[in-house]
Design a protein around this motif. Structure first.
Motif, PDB file in Angstrom:
ATOM      1  N   TYR A 170       0.889  -1.167   0.000  1.00  0.00           N
ATOM      2  CA  TYR A 170       0.000   0.000   0.000  1.00  0.00           C
ATOM      3  C   TYR A 170       0.925   1.214   0.000  1.00  0.00           C
ATOM      4  N   LEU A 171       1.188   1.771  -1.180  1.00  0.00           N
ATOM      5  CA  LEU A 171       2.303   2.689  -1.378  1.00  0.00           C
ATOM      6  C   LEU A 171       1.873   4.152  -1.284  1.00  0.00           C
ATOM      7  N   PRO A 172       2.840   5.039  -1.041  1.00  0.00           N
ATOM      8  CA  PRO A 172       2.486   6.449  -0.842  1.00  0.00           C
ATOM      9  C   PRO A 172       1.892   7.105  -2.082  1.00  0.00           C
ATOM     10  N   LYS A 173       2.344   6.698  -3.254  1.00  0.00           N
ATOM     11  CA  LYS A 173       1.822   7.328  -4.475  1.00  0.00           C
ATOM     12  C   LYS A 173       0.360   6.930  -4.672  1.00  0.00           C
ATOM     13  N   GLY A 174      -0.512   7.916  -4.665  1.00  0.00           N
ATOM     14  CA  GLY A 174      -1.929   7.673  -4.885  1.00  0.00           C
ATOM     15  C   GLY A 174      -2.725   7.357  -3.639  1.00  0.00           C
ATOM     16  N   HIS A 175      -2.067   7.308  -2.462  1.00  0.00           N
ATOM     17  CA  HIS A 175      -2.774   7.002  -1.221  1.00  0.00           C
ATOM     18  C   HIS A 175      -2.488   8.096  -0.189  1.00  0.00           C
ATOM     19  N   ALA A 176      -3.406   9.017  -0.051  1.00  0.00           N
ATOM     20  CA  ALA A 176      -3.209  10.144   0.862  1.00  0.00           C
ATOM     21  C   ALA A 176      -3.112   9.705   2.314  1.00  0.00           C
ATOM     22  N   ASP A 177      -3.677   8.543   2.633  1.00  0.00           N
ATOM     23  CA  ASP A 177      -3.644   8.064   4.018  1.00  0.00           C
ATOM     24  C   ASP A 177      -2.479   7.115   4.279  1.00  0.00           C
ATOM     25  N   PHE A 178      -1.525   7.038   3.345  1.00  0.00           N
ATOM     26  CA  PHE A 178      -0.377   6.162   3.547  1.00  0.00           C
ATOM     27  C   PHE A 178       0.356   6.533   4.834  1.00  0.00           C
ATOM     28  N   GLY A 179       0.586   5.520   5.679  1.00  0.00           N
ATOM     29  CA  GLY A 179       1.368   5.708   6.893  1.00  0.00           C
ATOM     30  C   GLY A 179       0.692   6.470   8.005  1.00  0.00           C
ATOM     31  N   LEU A 180      -0.516   6.936   7.773  1.00  0.00           N
ATOM     32  CA  LEU A 180      -1.164   7.780   8.774  1.00  0.00           C
ATOM     33  C   LEU A 180      -1.699   6.966   9.954  1.00  0.00           C
ATOM     34  N   ASP A 181      -1.503   7.499  11.167  1.00  0.00           N
ATOM     35  CA  ASP A 181      -2.152   6.939  12.345  1.00  0.00           C
ATOM     36  C   ASP A 181      -3.642   7.244  12.314  1.00  0.00           C
ATOM     37  N   THR A 182      -4.427   6.353  12.879  1.00  0.00           N
ATOM     38  CA  THR A 182      -5.840   6.606  13.150  1.00  0.00           C
ATOM     39  C   THR A 182      -5.973   6.850  14.655  1.00  0.00           C
ATOM     40  N   PRO A 183      -7.137   7.316  15.132  1.00  0.00           N
ATOM     41  CA  PRO A 183      -7.230   7.713  16.545  1.00  0.00           C
ATOM     42  C   PRO A 183      -6.776   6.672  17.554  1.00  0.00           C
TER      43      PRO A 183
ATOM     44  N   GLU B 102      -5.018  14.288  27.418  1.00  0.00           N
ATOM     45  CA  GLU B 102      -5.550  14.469  26.069  1.00  0.00           C
ATOM     46  C   GLU B 102      -4.802  13.595  25.071  1.00  0.00           C
ATOM     47  N   LYS B 103      -5.509  13.267  24.009  1.00  0.00           N
ATOM     48  CA  LYS B 103      -4.889  12.545  22.903  1.00  0.00           C
ATOM     49  C   LYS B 103      -4.162  13.548  22.006  1.00  0.00           C
ATOM     50  N   VAL B 104      -3.035  13.116  21.459  1.00  0.00           N
ATOM     51  CA  VAL B 104      -2.247  13.957  20.571  1.00  0.00           C
ATOM     52  C   VAL B 104      -2.316  13.368  19.160  1.00  0.00           C
ATOM     53  N   VAL B 105      -2.872  14.121  18.245  1.00  0.00           N
ATOM     54  CA  VAL B 105      -2.951  13.671  16.856  1.00  0.00           C
ATOM     55  C   VAL B 105      -1.530  13.500  16.320  1.00  0.00           C
ATOM     56  N   SER B 106      -1.264  12.361  15.738  1.00  0.00           N
ATOM     57  CA  SER B 106       0.095  12.040  15.306  1.00  0.00           C
ATOM     58  C   SER B 106       0.533  12.896  14.127  1.00  0.00           C
TER      59      SER B 106
END
Length: 339
Positions: free
Chosen positions: A260-273, A291-295
């Motif tokens: 699942y590669l960075p090109k074409g995937h805006a959510d690549f590598g992103l943490d979820t809550p 508090e939670k800290v958005v990554s």
């Protein structure tokens, strides 16, 4: 445009470099050299020349940057060869086999008026960047202690190795990530306490390390093991006014392994809550907060952006020679007790 040639066509090149170099319009991947470029395992990139002729990289006037992604014992040889052919060089980590080799190749590059740099992509891990942001926010107060853990449960790895080599040790191959994070954030420590073990016995692979870096009023601990069924938190930071805990590691590698590669995937590598870290602190009025800290977004392509700006724009290196040498020295000192 910066045109790139790669030495090596294995996991390092295909998983940790190409997905990011190919995701930047100001970079062009032209040639990939390998002894057996047609070996199955990785899909070929359309428009890229795959070759078993090293001269196709070294003698090509279009190629400005050579990226060395081979075994550690060949790093110096290929880096020097590229410099001799007027190329800038980016070298996978560990950078060289020794600090002495690192000093030598840096000096050689300076004589040639060329850039050579280590590929310390873990400076762009999400968990590391998030933790740095929290520390820099001041909400924790004066920092007292930082814990950095990177654990696996892969007993089959050390169990399959029946002889010791410092160059294929867990500390050299894995500790180089976190030791660089320490040096790049806090500088060279005043002293270090090493606990570097071979859990399966002498003569076996180094499969565990626990390093304590001491500064004037701060202790930074780096721990890793192949035998952690449940990993410790990735980062824990204690200050006089609070604590920050980041349980999970950066997700770029997780996504890369799934192709699942960075090109074409805006959510690549992103943490979820569920991956966000927790910050607990007392404010200046003594009020309690949790508090939670958005990554922060991790992105290994930023290292390619940095070296582009250094080569094309004349910017300072993002990873200094002194930092790279310091990391090599710390690794060498740490592995001395193993045999």
């Amino acid at each position: 445009m910066l045109t790139i040639g790669y030495i090596g066509n294995g996991k390092s090149t295909n998983r940790y470099h190409l997905p990011f170099a190919l995701n930047r319009d100001h970079l062009k991947v032209k040639t990939i050299y390998a002894r057996n470029p047609h070996k199955a395992g990785w899909d070929k990139i359309p428009g890229v020349l795959y070759t078993d002729e090293l001269a196709a990289v070294m003698n090509d006037p279009d190629i400005q940057l050579v990226v060395v992604c081979t075994h550690l014992d060949t790093h110096y040889e290929y880096a020097k060869m590229a410099l001799d052919h007027g190329k800038h060089v980016l070298v996978e980590k560990p950078f060289m086999m020794s600090a002495e080799d690192a000093r030598s190749i840096f000096e050689y590059a300076r004589e040639k008026n060329l850039i050579i740099q280590c590929y310390q992509n873990r400076r762009y891990d999400s968990d590391f960047l998030t933790t740095k942001q929290v520390m820099e926010s001041g909400k924790l107060g004066e920092l007292l202690e930082v814990e950095m853990n990177y654990d696996y449960y892969r007993p089959q790895t050390p169990e399959s190795v029946t002889s010791f080599s410092k160059y294929s040790s867990f500390l050299y191959g894995h500790g180089v990530h976190t030791v660089d994070q320490v040096v790049s954030t806090f500088g060279t420590p005043d002293r270090v306490q090493y606990d570097v073990r071979q859990l399966l016995g002498n003569g076996r692979m180094n499969d565990y390390f626990d390093l304590d870096f001491y500064y004037s009023s701060l202790k930074v601990s780096v721990k890793s093991s192949f035998f952690r069924l449940k990993p410790r938190p990735s980062f824990v930071v204690y200050g006089k006014k609070g604590v920050f805990v980041k349980q999970t590691i950066d997700r770029q590698e997780e996504h890369l392994k799934l192709f699942y590669l960075p090109k074409g995937h805006a959510d690549f590598g992103l943490d979820t809550p569920e991956h966000y870290g927790t910050l607990t602190y007392l404010d200046d009025e003594g009020h309690y907060h949790e508090e939670k800290v958005v990554s922060a977004k991790g992105d290994y392509a930023r290292l390619y952006d940095d070296i582009y700006e250094t080569i094309v724009g004349g910017a300072d290196k993002s990873i200094s020679d002194d930092e790279t040498i310091a990391v090599m020295e710390l690794l060498e000192q740490g592995i001395e007790g193993c045999s």
